[in-house]
Design a protein around this motif. Sequence first.
Motif, PDB file in Angstrom:
ATOM      1  N   GLN A 111      28.770  50.272   3.517  1.00  0.00           N
ATOM      2  CA  GLN A 111      28.481  50.904   1.992  1.00  0.00           C
ATOM      3  C   GLN A 111      27.516  52.307   2.143  1.00  0.00           C
ATOM      4  OE1 GLN A 111      25.099  48.296   0.350  1.00  0.00           O
ATOM      5  NE2 GLN A 111      26.498  46.481   0.337  1.00  0.00           N
ATOM      6  N   ARG A 112      27.413  53.334   3.166  1.00  0.00           N
ATOM      7  CA  ARG A 112      27.350  54.503   3.285  1.00  0.00           C
ATOM      8  C   ARG A 112      26.226  54.358   2.570  1.00  0.00           C
ATOM      9  NH1 ARG A 112      30.040  56.997   7.529  1.00  0.00           N
ATOM     10  NH2 ARG A 112      32.339  55.933   7.769  1.00  0.00           N
ATOM     11  N   GLY A 113      25.207  53.475   2.373  1.00  0.00           N
ATOM     12  CA  GLY A 113      24.364  53.882   1.994  1.00  0.00           C
ATOM     13  C   GLY A 113      24.465  53.865  -0.222  1.00  0.00           C
ATOM     14  N   GLY A 114      25.715  53.311  -0.360  1.00  0.00           N
ATOM     15  CA  GLY A 114      25.547  53.533  -1.644  1.00  0.00           C
ATOM     16  C   GLY A 114      25.429  52.520  -2.537  1.00  0.00           C
ATOM     17  N   GLN A 115      26.437  52.152  -3.902  1.00  0.00           N
ATOM     18  CA  GLN A 115      26.530  50.942  -4.655  1.00  0.00           C
ATOM     19  C   GLN A 115      27.689  50.152  -3.664  1.00  0.00           C
ATOM     20  OE1 GLN A 115      24.161  50.099  -6.454  1.00  0.00           O
ATOM     21  NE2 GLN A 115      23.459  51.427  -5.859  1.00  0.00           N
ATOM     22  N   ALA A 116      27.677  49.041  -3.588  1.00  0.00           N
ATOM     23  CA  ALA A 116      28.949  47.899  -3.242  1.00  0.00           C
ATOM     24  C   ALA A 116      29.803  47.437  -4.190  1.00  0.00           C
ATOM     25  CB  ALA A 116      27.818  45.963  -3.101  1.00  0.00           C
ATOM     26  N   ALA A 117      30.890  47.025  -3.389  1.00  0.00           N
ATOM     27  CA  ALA A 117      31.930  47.245  -4.266  1.00  0.00           C
ATOM     28  C   ALA A 117      31.888  46.017  -5.053  1.00  0.00           C
ATOM     29  CB  ALA A 117      33.326  47.907  -4.013  1.00  0.00           C
ATOM     30  N   PRO A 118      32.539  45.122  -6.277  1.00  0.00           N
ATOM     31  CA  PRO A 118      32.558  44.363  -6.522  1.00  0.00           C
ATOM     32  C   PRO A 118      33.711  43.550  -5.202  1.00  0.00           C
ATOM     33  CG  PRO A 118      34.240  45.224  -8.396  1.00  0.00           C
ATOM     34  CD  PRO A 118      33.658  46.402  -7.108  1.00  0.00           C
ATOM     35  N   VAL A 119      32.800  42.293  -4.982  1.00  0.00           N
ATOM     36  CA  VAL A 119      32.811  41.588  -3.079  1.00  0.00           C
ATOM     37  C   VAL A 119      34.116  41.046  -3.093  1.00  0.00           C
ATOM     38  CG1 VAL A 119      32.210  39.529  -1.659  1.00  0.00           C
ATOM     39  CG2 VAL A 119      30.859  41.208  -2.910  1.00  0.00           C
ATOM     40  N   ARG A 120      35.314  41.238  -2.217  1.00  0.00           N
ATOM     41  CA  ARG A 120      36.853  40.676  -1.553  1.00  0.00           C
ATOM     42  C   ARG A 120      36.329  40.370  -0.787  1.00  0.00           C
ATOM     43  NH1 ARG A 120      38.225  46.061  -4.142  1.00  0.00           N
ATOM     44  NH2 ARG A 120      38.573  46.550  -1.969  1.00  0.00           N
ATOM     45  N   TYR A 121      35.755  40.319  -0.417  1.00  0.00           N
ATOM     46  CA  TYR A 121      35.916  39.780   1.303  1.00  0.00           C
ATOM     47  C   TYR A 121      34.532  39.505   2.130  1.00  0.00           C
ATOM     48  CZ  TYR A 121      39.954  43.467   0.933  1.00  0.00           C
ATOM     49  OH  TYR A 121      41.412  43.741   0.902  1.00  0.00           O
ATOM     50  N   ARG A 122      34.645  37.945   2.842  1.00  0.00           N
ATOM     51  CA  ARG A 122      32.527  38.173   3.982  1.00  0.00           C
ATOM     52  C   ARG A 122      33.104  37.923   5.035  1.00  0.00           C
ATOM     53  NH1 ARG A 122      33.176  33.205   0.755  1.00  0.00           N
ATOM     54  NH2 ARG A 122      31.490  34.098  -0.471  1.00  0.00           N
ATOM     55  N   LEU A 123      32.281  38.058   5.741  1.00  0.00           N
ATOM     56  CA  LEU A 123      32.368  38.611   7.135  1.00  0.00           C
ATOM     57  C   LEU A 123      30.963  37.192   7.633  1.00  0.00           C
ATOM     58  CD1 LEU A 123      32.916  40.757   9.824  1.00  0.00           C
ATOM     59  CD2 LEU A 123      31.265  41.737   9.131  1.00  0.00           C
ATOM     60  N   LYS A 124      32.000  36.665   9.486  1.00  0.00           N
ATOM     61  CA  LYS A 124      31.168  35.751   9.550  1.00  0.00           C
ATOM     62  C   LYS A 124      30.359  36.202  10.853  1.00  0.00           C
ATOM     63  CE  LYS A 124      31.867  32.036   6.378  1.00  0.00           C
ATOM     64  NZ  LYS A 124      32.384  30.600   6.384  1.00  0.00           N
ATOM     65  N   PHE A 125      29.360  36.020  11.060  1.00  0.00           N
ATOM     66  CA  PHE A 125      29.441  36.202  13.063  1.00  0.00           C
ATOM     67  C   PHE A 125      28.133  35.096  13.478  1.00  0.00           C
ATOM     68  CE2 PHE A 125      26.744  39.430  10.960  1.00  0.00           C
ATOM     69  CZ  PHE A 125      25.538  39.184  11.315  1.00  0.00           C
ATOM     70  N   ILE A 126      28.500  35.633  14.422  1.00  0.00           N
ATOM     71  CA  ILE A 126      27.206  34.196  15.163  1.00  0.00           C
ATOM     72  C   ILE A 126      27.447  35.490  16.492  1.00  0.00           C
ATOM     73  CG2 ILE A 126      27.059  32.203  17.120  1.00  0.00           C
ATOM     74  CD1 ILE A 126      29.503  31.355  15.250  1.00  0.00           C
ATOM     75  N   SER A 127      26.183  35.241  16.950  1.00  0.00           N
ATOM     76  CA  SER A 127      25.468  35.988  18.171  1.00  0.00           C
ATOM     77  C   SER A 127      24.748  35.107  19.857  1.00  0.00           C
ATOM     78  CB  SER A 127      24.623  37.168  17.418  1.00  0.00           C
ATOM     79  OG  SER A 127      25.141  37.957  16.395  1.00  0.00           O
ATOM     80  N   ASN A 128      25.126  35.348  20.215  1.00  0.00           N
ATOM     81  CA  ASN A 128      24.105  34.810  21.489  1.00  0.00           C
ATOM     82  C   ASN A 128      23.552  36.362  22.263  1.00  0.00           C
ATOM     83  OD1 ASN A 128      23.335  33.347  23.713  1.00  0.00           O
ATOM     84  ND2 ASN A 128      25.226  33.275  24.374  1.00  0.00           N
ATOM     85  N   LEU A 129      22.435  36.231  22.233  1.00  0.00           N
ATOM     86  CA  LEU A 129      21.473  36.835  23.415  1.00  0.00           C
ATOM     87  C   LEU A 129      20.954  36.260  24.401  1.00  0.00           C
ATOM     88  CD1 LEU A 129      20.347  39.791  22.468  1.00  0.00           C
ATOM     89  CD2 LEU A 129      18.279  38.664  21.486  1.00  0.00           C
ATOM     90  N   THR A 130      21.539  36.528  25.286  1.00  0.00           N
ATOM     91  CA  THR A 130      20.665  36.539  26.262  1.00  0.00           C
ATOM     92  C   THR A 130      19.724  38.203  27.758  1.00  0.00           C
ATOM     93  OG1 THR A 130      22.150  36.902  28.062  1.00  0.00           O
ATOM     94  CG2 THR A 130      22.166  35.015  27.126  1.00  0.00           C
ATOM     95  N   LYS A 131      19.168  37.540  28.494  1.00  0.00           N
ATOM     96  CA  LYS A 131      17.307  38.124  29.010  1.00  0.00           C
ATOM     97  C   LYS A 131      17.797  38.009  30.106  1.00  0.00           C
ATOM     98  CE  LYS A 131      15.305  39.347  25.155  1.00  0.00           C
ATOM     99  NZ  LYS A 131      13.473  39.006  25.041  1.00  0.00           N
ATOM    100  N   SER A 132      18.040  38.854  31.435  1.00  0.00           N
ATOM    101  CA  SER A 132      17.857  38.618  32.656  1.00  0.00           C
ATOM    102  C   SER A 132      17.178  39.941  33.434  1.00  0.00           C
ATOM    103  CB  SER A 132      18.996  37.784  33.516  1.00  0.00           C
ATOM    104  OG  SER A 132      20.074  39.620  33.304  1.00  0.00           O
ATOM    105  N   SER A 133      16.541  39.264  34.693  1.00  0.00           N
ATOM    106  CA  SER A 133      15.982  40.902  35.348  1.00  0.00           C
ATOM    107  C   SER A 133      17.329  40.935  36.219  1.00  0.00           C
ATOM    108  CB  SER A 133      14.445  40.252  36.140  1.00  0.00           C
ATOM    109  OG  SER A 133      15.586  39.184  37.391  1.00  0.00           O
ATOM    110  N   VAL A 134      17.049  42.414  36.243  1.00  0.00           N
ATOM    111  CA  VAL A 134      17.937  42.836  37.158  1.00  0.00           C
ATOM    112  C   VAL A 134      17.047  43.964  38.356  1.00  0.00           C
ATOM    113  CG1 VAL A 134      19.919  43.252  35.394  1.00  0.00           C
ATOM    114  CG2 VAL A 134      17.998  45.050  36.002  1.00  0.00           C
TER     115      VAL A 134
END
Length: 175
Positions: free
Chosen positions: A69-92
């Motif tokens: 949206q670049r800090g502006g107003q959102a346009a009428p919604v036409r698309y949907r974005l879904k996401f799933i994240s996986n976060l892992t931590k490991s010592s290096v």
Amino acid sequence: MSSSDLTGRLRVLAVVCVFAVLAGCNVRPLYGSLGPAAPAQEELAAIEIAPSESRSEQVLRNALIFAFQRGGQAAPVRYRLKFISNLTKSSVAVEELSDVPAAYLVQMTTSFSLSDIETGRTLLTGSSFANASYDFSNQRFANQRAAKEAEDRAAKVIAEDIQVRIAAYFADSRS
């Protein structure tokens, strides 16, 4: 025919060949505007982003909302974005004498799907990942803060990657 005439003709032929190759190119800005609106920006502003389930996903979602949206107003919604994240931590890295981790690596992997709300058709799917490291110290609060900042850095890298991929998709589908 002298060698200077031949060299001159070869130069002219080379210039003509370069222009012939460049004539087939289509160069246009992805986010900039040539006319009334940017090629992909209208489409990006019309994306609804699914709610997040974790703190790192919320950082990713916020970065995507701001990018779309670049800090502006959102346009009428036409698309949907879904996401799933996986976060892992490991010592290096491990300190020599104490066997205590000296550094950690945060790895974030996100799978995303962009769909058209009206038709329900999936337009784009993909996966993105990012790594961020942080140093481990003997101060507990500093370690917690460093871990959160590493998660934020990884989420922002993924947000930039997803934004570019979706913008490229819309720019390509318009041409």
